[in-house]
Write an enzyme that holds these catalytic residues in place. Structure first.
Site, mmCIF file in Angstrom:
data_model
loop_
_atom_site.group_PDB
_atom_site.id
_atom_site.type_symbol
_atom_site.label_atom_id
_atom_site.label_comp_id
_atom_site.label_asym_id
_atom_site.label_seq_id
_atom_site.Cartn_x
_atom_site.Cartn_y
_atom_site.Cartn_z
ATOM 1 N N GLU A 181 37.523 31.922 32.099
ATOM 2 C CA GLU A 181 37.399 31.551 33.516
ATOM 3 C C GLU A 181 36.296 30.516 33.738
ATOM 4 O O GLU A 181 35.379 30.700 34.532
ATOM 5 C CB GLU A 181 37.134 32.797 34.371
ATOM 6 C CG GLU A 181 38.277 33.788 34.316
ATOM 7 C CD GLU A 181 38.199 34.939 35.308
ATOM 8 O OE1 GLU A 181 39.239 35.462 35.685
ATOM 9 O OE2 GLU A 181 37.079 35.301 35.706
ATOM 10 N N GLU A 378 45.441 37.415 32.233
ATOM 11 C CA GLU A 378 44.863 38.489 33.045
ATOM 12 C C GLU A 378 45.650 38.608 34.326
ATOM 13 O O GLU A 378 45.968 37.599 34.961
ATOM 14 C CB GLU A 378 43.398 38.204 33.424
ATOM 15 C CG GLU A 378 42.409 38.437 32.335
ATOM 16 C CD GLU A 378 40.959 38.307 32.811
ATOM 17 O OE1 GLU A 378 40.656 38.738 33.933
ATOM 18 O OE2 GLU A 378 40.155 37.766 32.036
HETATM 19 C C1 BG6 Z 1 38.216 38.425 35.629
HETATM 20 C C2 BG6 Z 1 37.358 38.515 34.402
HETATM 21 O O1 BG6 Z 1 37.544 37.680 36.599
HETATM 22 O O2 BG6 Z 1 38.548 39.557 36.331
HETATM 23 C C3 BG6 Z 1 37.234 39.914 33.805
HETATM 24 O O3 BG6 Z 1 37.755 37.618 33.400
HETATM 25 C C4 BG6 Z 1 37.166 40.914 34.938
HETATM 26 O O4 BG6 Z 1 36.109 39.931 32.964
HETATM 27 C C5 BG6 Z 1 38.456 40.843 35.723
HETATM 28 O O5 BG6 Z 1 36.901 42.219 34.518
HETATM 29 C C6 BG6 Z 1 38.563 41.864 36.830
HETATM 30 O O6 BG6 Z 1 37.436 41.817 37.636
HETATM 31 P P1 BG6 Z 1 36.592 43.108 37.971
HETATM 32 O O7 BG6 Z 1 35.423 42.630 38.681
HETATM 33 O O8 BG6 Z 1 37.475 43.957 38.797
HETATM 34 O O9 BG6 Z 1 36.263 43.743 36.664
#
Ligand code: BG6
Length: 482
Positions: A181, A378
């Site tokens: 990211e 993701e």
């Molecule tokens: C992304 C990141 O922004 O979102 C992850 O690459 C992160 O590291 C994921 O865990 C979900 O976000 P969060 O804050 O709910 O863990």
């Protein structure tokens, strides 16, 4: 009937700092995330001018230190991934396990050995490892003593790290990404650039310098990888949040376009097209960048143009609406970025707007613009799970979220012709949240018995979504029934 092309990489994604634990074991050094306190105030603390990376165990908890102890339990965890039928597993390498301070010449062999074993365990089940070289966890020393990514010395230090891990694992790993990211720094540079107010995060000149240094470092990694094996694919990795103008007022549409250019496209424009985009000057002006202090050499530009990435990995959790014509419009939450509330969308418990159609739109926008393969690395729903009296965890809300996003992916591939490598939902096993350090914000198909205060047995339990995702993979996306 399979709904996605043969060889489509179904899997799941994690990051070292959020699940490994063992933060000071076998020679590992401290990383920036080891200094991030747990709790909803995490980001506010990192944004405060008093924060200086000091670890204060009396005042705060540090959930990343223990993670879910994947470092000790990775064989059992991968066995569960294999049971779901994973074709790939995206994880990251903790830089501070390999170079504890980040500036040593020689790597820590015990750290390298851990990833040898992790990779071999995946391969034992025909699970293709997908590696992020740097996921929000640079060695703390590089942030504290070098000032984070605004310092050009990090280019060489990263190159050394990338060379070591690529040399070691290139024979077994085809898919790599350089920086997780990378564009998140526009909103929150602490995690990806090691920049906090104490070392200059409030001055965007530093942030753009850091971007440039990361772009060059990424190109150097691409060169190393391709020289080792021309079949290796190195991607960039961006957060993608599809942007909508709140209405048809041209002012809102223009602001939406500019928001897209800044947040969604700028980094990929440089890393895929190999050059700074035409609107860069406008960004410098908007962010009050002092160009006379920016150090971007001709040689940097040559690196960027000679070694672009091979594909785009991206995270997608939500879309954003843009409204510049209303005074003080209602806002929503989000990972790194918030936005204006879109009345057509529902939100997660953490205020992230749920928008599967936005994923189809995003896939089209990216593919139209770049014409390189895409990889959704993701996606997922952070939610609180309940264990029933009989021990079951009925996470129908998660199944419903993922189902709609997979339908969007299938439409993008089958109807719109998008070239998509795979899909790795985030946090396939419950892990520590990046934005809040909570355990109760769960994404996994596998439940981990651990609460926000660090209590629990760490026992792993299969959720209802575990069986559902197994069926999805088995049918290659054809059977999405809940
Ligand atoms: C992304 C990141 O922004 O979102 C992850 O690459 C992160 O590291 C994921 O865990 C979900 O976000 P969060 O804050 O709910 O863990």
């Amino acid at each position: 009937m399979a709904r996605l092309p043969e060889g489509f990489l179904w899997g799941g994604a994690t990051a070292a700092n959020q699940l490994e634990g063992a933060y000071d074991v076998d020679g590992k050094g401290l990383s920036i995330d080891d200094a991030y306190p747990g709790g909803k105030q995490r980001f506010n603390i990192l944004k405060s001018k008093d924060f200086d990376w000091t670890i204060d165990e009396v005042k705060f908890t540090y959930p990343n230190h223990r993670g879910i102890e994947h470092y000790y339990r990775f064989k059992d965890d991968i066995k569960l991934f294999a049971e779901m039928g994973f074709k790939c597993y995206r994880f990251s390498i903790a830089w501070s396990r390999i170079f504890p301070l980040g500036d040593e010449e020689k790597p820590n062999e015990k750290g390298l050995k851990f990833y040898d074993e992790l990779i071999d365990e995946c391969l034992k089940y025909d699970i293709e490892p997908v590696i992020t070289i740097s996921h929000y966890e640079m060695p703390l020393n590089l942030a504290k003593e070098y000032g984070g990514w605004k310092n050009r010395k990090l280019i060489d230090l990263f190159e050394n790290f990338a060379r070591v891990v690529l040399n070691r694992y290139a024979d077994r790993v085809k898919y790599w990404m350089t920086f997780n990211e990378i564009n998140s720094a526009f909103h929150f540079p602490a995690m990806s650039q090691g920049l906090i107010p104490a070392n200059g995060s409030n001055d965007y000149t530093n942030i753009f310098q850091a971007f440039n240094n990361q772009f060059v470092a990424s190109s150097k990694a691409v060169k190393i990888a391709h020289e080792l094996n021309k079949d290796i694919k190195v991607g960039c990795m961006i957060i993608y949040a599809t942007s909508y103008g709140i209405d048809s007022d041209p002012q809102n549409q223009l602001a939406t376009m500019q928001n897209q250019q800044m947040f969604n496209f700028f980094c990929a424009d440089v890393q895929v097209r190999g050059k700074y985009p035409s609107y860069t000057k406008r960004l410098y002006r908007d962010f009050k960048v002092d160009e006379s202090r920016l150090d971007i050499s001709k040689e940097d530009l040559k690196w960027i143009s000679d070694y672009p990435v091979d594909y785009i990995g991206f995270s997608y959790y939500m879309s954003n609406a843009v409204d510049v014509t209303t005074v003080d419009p209602e806002k929503t939450g989000g990972n790194m970025l918030g936005g204006v509330k879109n009345p057509f969308l529902e939100e997660s418990e953490w205020g992230w707007q749920i928008d599967p159609t936005g994923l189809r739109i995003g896939l089209n926008e990216l593919y139209d613009r770049y014409q390189v393969p895409l990889f959704v690395v993701e996606n997922g729903l952070g939610a609180k799970d309940q264990i029933e009296k009989d021990g079951s965890i009925n996470d129908d809300y998660r199944i419903s979220y993922l189902k709609k996003h997979i339908e969007a992916i299938e439409a993008a591939v089958n109807e719109d012709g998008v070239d998509l490598i795979g899909y790795t939902p985030w946090g396939c096993i419950d892990l520590v949240s990046a934005s809040t350090g909570e355990m109760s914000k769960r994404y996994g198909f596998i439940y981990v018995d651990l609460d926000d205060e660090g209590n629990g047995t760490l026992e792993r339990k299969k959720k209802k979504s575990f069986y559902w995702y197994k069926k999805v993979i088995e049918s290659n996306g054809d059977d999405l029934t809940e």
